[in-house]
Design a protein around this motif. Structure first.
Motif, PDB file in Angstrom:
ATOM      1  N   ARG A   1       0.843  -1.192   0.000  1.00  0.00           N
ATOM      2  CA  ARG A   1       0.000   0.000   0.000  1.00  0.00           C
ATOM      3  C   ARG A   1       0.876   1.240   0.000  1.00  0.00           C
ATOM      4  NH1 ARG A   1      -3.231  -0.822   5.215  1.00  0.00           N
ATOM      5  NH2 ARG A   1      -3.610   1.364   4.906  1.00  0.00           N
ATOM      6  N   ALA A   2       0.315   2.278  -0.499  1.00  0.00           N
ATOM      7  CA  ALA A   2       1.011   3.560  -0.454  1.00  0.00           C
ATOM      8  C   ALA A   2       1.157   3.987   0.997  1.00  0.00           C
ATOM      9  CB  ALA A   2       0.229   4.603  -1.244  1.00  0.00           C
ATOM     10  N   GLU A   3       2.208   4.720   1.302  1.00  0.00           N
ATOM     11  CA  GLU A   3       2.443   5.132   2.686  1.00  0.00           C
ATOM     12  C   GLU A   3       1.296   5.989   3.221  1.00  0.00           C
ATOM     13  OE1 GLU A   3       5.965   6.850   5.533  1.00  0.00           O
ATOM     14  OE2 GLU A   3       6.059   7.289   3.398  1.00  0.00           O
ATOM     15  N   PHE A   6      -1.387   3.666   4.229  1.00  0.00           N
ATOM     16  CA  PHE A   6      -0.944   2.937   5.413  1.00  0.00           C
ATOM     17  C   PHE A   6      -1.103   3.795   6.666  1.00  0.00           C
ATOM     18  CE2 PHE A   6       2.422   1.774   8.428  1.00  0.00           C
ATOM     19  CZ  PHE A   6       2.187   0.416   8.580  1.00  0.00           C
ATOM     20  N   HIS A  16       5.303  -0.960   7.489  1.00  0.00           N
ATOM     21  CA  HIS A  16       5.234  -0.576   6.077  1.00  0.00           C
ATOM     22  C   HIS A  16       6.571  -0.863   5.412  1.00  0.00           C
ATOM     23  CE1 HIS A  16       5.035   2.242   2.623  1.00  0.00           C
ATOM     24  NE2 HIS A  16       3.814   1.746   2.576  1.00  0.00           N
ATOM     25  N   GLY A  18       6.585  -1.063   1.783  1.00  0.00           N
ATOM     26  CA  GLY A  18       6.425  -0.180   0.636  1.00  0.00           C
ATOM     27  C   GLY A  18       6.823  -0.808  -0.684  1.00  0.00           C
ATOM     28  N   ASN A  20       8.787   0.352  -2.969  1.00  0.00           N
ATOM     29  CA  ASN A  20      10.120   0.689  -3.458  1.00  0.00           C
ATOM     30  C   ASN A  20      11.149  -0.405  -3.244  1.00  0.00           C
ATOM     31  OD1 ASN A  20       9.122   3.167  -4.271  1.00  0.00           O
ATOM     32  ND2 ASN A  20       9.625   4.137  -2.338  1.00  0.00           N
ATOM     33  N   GLU A  55       1.956  -6.140  -7.858  1.00  0.00           N
ATOM     34  CA  GLU A  55       1.921  -6.175  -6.401  1.00  0.00           C
ATOM     35  C   GLU A  55       1.894  -7.616  -5.896  1.00  0.00           C
ATOM     36  OE1 GLU A  55      -1.674  -5.484  -3.663  1.00  0.00           O
ATOM     37  OE2 GLU A  55      -0.597  -3.587  -3.554  1.00  0.00           O
TER      38      GLU A  55
END
Length: 153
Positions: A1-3, A6, A16, A18, A20, A55
């Motif tokens: 999930r995007a920060e 989150f 998290h 992430g 990246n 993902e």
């Protein structure tokens, strides 16, 4: 999930990682080292639950990486965080909200405003309680409102 997602709502013990991290061996090794002291604990790898192929592949690689480095209790949540939302709304599981969306008014900043966790219970439900169709008894002492839970969709 995007920060940002989150921070808006997460499970209390969630960490998290992430997107990246990618598929880079050095980043995977750093991730494993970060959790080395927790080897033997139970982990659940969870994404958005939106079934994005990239993902899902990354989440599977993360789970396999943990398993190949001696983490023997790794679960994979097929429905991701999206699968938790009905249980949060039913007040059947804990969640933490670190930031709340700021109401937009003229001249207001778009940055999130920090707040205290919105929701904490003393214990997690058992796996049986999370099974589809299981009864979801709401714990007492709820501190979140219906409006808070509706924002999770």
């Amino acid at each position: 999930r995007a920060e940002k997602s989150f921070l808006f709502a997460r499970l209390p013990t969630a960490v998290h990682i992430g997107p990246n991290i990618g598929f880079e061996p050095e980043l995977m090794a750093t991730m494993v080292a970060r959790f080395a002291e927790a080897r033997g604990s139970h982990f659940c790898v969870m994404g958005t639950g939106k079934a994005y192929a990239d993902e899902l592949n990354l989440l599977k690689i993360i789970a396999i990486t943990f398993i190949s480095h001696g983490f023997s209790h790794i679960a994979f949540a097929d429905e991701g965080f999206k699968g938790c939302i009905p249980y949060i709304k039913a007040e059947a599981i804990e969640y933490v909200r670190e930031y709340t969306a700021e109401k937009r008014t003229e001249g207001s900043s778009s940055a999130p405003k920090a707040s205290a966790p919105m929701r904490m219970f003393s214990a997690f439900p058992t796996l049986a309680a999370l099974a589809p169709g299981a009864a979801m008894a709401a714990p007492s002492g709820s501190s979140s409102s219906r409006a808070d839970r509706q924002h999770l969709e």
